[in-house]
Scaffold this motif. Structure first.
Motif, short mmCIF file in Angstrom:
data_model
loop_
_atom_site.label_atom_id
_atom_site.label_comp_id
_atom_site.label_asym_id
_atom_site.label_seq_id
_atom_site.Cartn_x
_atom_site.Cartn_y
_atom_site.Cartn_z
N ALA A 127 33.37 26.56 46.40
CA ALA A 127 33.22 28.02 46.45
C ALA A 127 33.49 28.59 47.84
O ALA A 127 33.47 29.80 48.04
CB ALA A 127 31.81 28.41 45.99
N GLY A 128 33.72 27.72 48.84
CA GLY A 128 34.01 28.18 50.19
C GLY A 128 32.82 28.24 51.13
O GLY A 128 32.93 28.71 52.25
N ASN A 129 31.66 27.75 50.69
CA ASN A 129 30.45 27.77 51.51
C ASN A 129 30.39 26.55 52.42
O ASN A 129 30.68 25.43 51.99
CB ASN A 129 29.19 27.75 50.62
N ALA A 130 30.00 26.74 53.68
CA ALA A 130 29.78 25.63 54.59
C ALA A 130 28.38 25.08 54.33
O ALA A 130 27.40 25.83 54.32
CB ALA A 130 29.91 26.08 56.03
N VAL A 131 28.29 23.78 54.11
CA VAL A 131 27.02 23.13 53.75
C VAL A 131 26.83 21.92 54.66
O VAL A 131 27.78 21.19 54.93
CB VAL A 131 27.03 22.66 52.28
N THR A 132 25.59 21.71 55.14
CA THR A 132 25.29 20.52 55.93
C THR A 132 24.17 19.74 55.25
O THR A 132 23.10 20.30 54.98
CB THR A 132 24.85 20.90 57.36
N LEU A 133 24.44 18.48 54.94
CA LEU A 133 23.42 17.57 54.41
C LEU A 133 23.07 16.61 55.53
O LEU A 133 23.94 15.93 56.07
CB LEU A 133 23.95 16.81 53.19
N ASN A 134 21.78 16.54 55.87
CA ASN A 134 21.36 15.81 57.06
C ASN A 134 21.10 14.32 56.88
O ASN A 134 21.06 13.59 57.85
CB ASN A 134 20.12 16.47 57.67
N ASN A 135 20.90 13.86 55.67
CA ASN A 135 20.56 12.45 55.47
C ASN A 135 21.34 11.85 54.31
O ASN A 135 20.77 11.37 53.35
CB ASN A 135 19.05 12.30 55.20
N CYS A 136 22.65 11.83 54.40
CA CYS A 136 23.47 11.25 53.34
C CYS A 136 23.40 9.74 53.43
O CYS A 136 23.72 9.14 54.46
CB CYS A 136 24.91 11.73 53.46
N ALA A 137 22.99 9.12 52.34
CA ALA A 137 22.81 7.68 52.30
C ALA A 137 24.08 6.97 51.86
O ALA A 137 24.91 7.53 51.15
CB ALA A 137 21.67 7.33 51.34
N VAL A 138 24.20 5.72 52.26
CA VAL A 138 25.33 4.88 51.87
C VAL A 138 25.18 4.50 50.40
O VAL A 138 24.09 4.19 49.93
CB VAL A 138 25.38 3.61 52.74
N GLY A 139 26.30 4.54 49.67
CA GLY A 139 26.32 4.08 48.29
C GLY A 139 25.91 5.10 47.25
O GLY A 139 25.92 4.80 46.06
N VAL A 140 25.58 6.31 47.66
CA VAL A 140 25.18 7.36 46.73
C VAL A 140 26.38 8.24 46.41
O VAL A 140 27.10 8.65 47.32
CB VAL A 140 24.04 8.24 47.33
N ILE B 263 28.95 16.85 44.14
CA ILE B 263 29.17 18.18 44.71
C ILE B 263 30.66 18.29 45.03
O ILE B 263 31.20 17.46 45.75
CB ILE B 263 28.37 18.37 46.01
N GLY B 264 31.32 19.30 44.48
CA GLY B 264 32.73 19.49 44.76
C GLY B 264 32.94 19.96 46.19
O GLY B 264 32.18 20.78 46.71
N LEU B 265 33.98 19.45 46.84
CA LEU B 265 34.25 19.88 48.21
C LEU B 265 35.75 19.90 48.48
O LEU B 265 36.53 19.22 47.82
CB LEU B 265 33.53 18.99 49.23
N SER B 266 36.11 20.71 49.47
CA SER B 266 37.51 20.82 49.85
C SER B 266 37.77 20.33 51.27
O SER B 266 38.90 20.03 51.63
CB SER B 266 37.99 22.26 49.73
N ARG B 267 36.71 20.26 52.09
CA ARG B 267 36.87 19.83 53.48
C ARG B 267 35.59 19.19 53.98
O ARG B 267 34.49 19.63 53.67
CB ARG B 267 37.18 21.03 54.37
#
Length: 88
Positions: A52-65, A69-73
């Motif tokens: 949708a064009g929103n900037a999102v920050t996820l602070n604790n992305c784990a390995v293997g998960v 969430i759709g993303l373009s960049r």
């Protein structure tokens, strides 16, 4: 080519391709957009632009998960997670 699969309860088909994400602060990933992503290297922060064009920050992305969430960049300047792959 139609990929045979068993129906999933959600009605979604499985991913048909996995592509290494190219991090960039300026442009969308040339391999995207992606319908989900996963981290395969080291855990950490991922800043991305969603479909949708929103900037999102996820602070604790784990390995293997797999994050559905759709993303373009994926932004280079904030992202500390490594080996990020987009699912198509």
């Amino acid at each position: 080519m139609v990929v045979p699969y068993l129906p999933y309860p959600s009605g979604e088909q499985p991913a048909t391709a996995v592509v290494a994400v190219t991090k960039s602060d300026g442009t969308a990933d040339p391999g995207g957009p992606f319908r989900a992503f996963l981290v395969d290297g080291s855990a950490g922060i991922i800043k991305f632009t969603d479909i949708a064009g929103n900037a999102v920050t996820l602070n604790n992305c784990a390995v293997g998960v797999i994050y559905p969430i759709g993303l373009s960049r994926v932004w280079n300047s904030v992202t500390t997670a490594t080996d990020i792959y987009g699912l198509k």
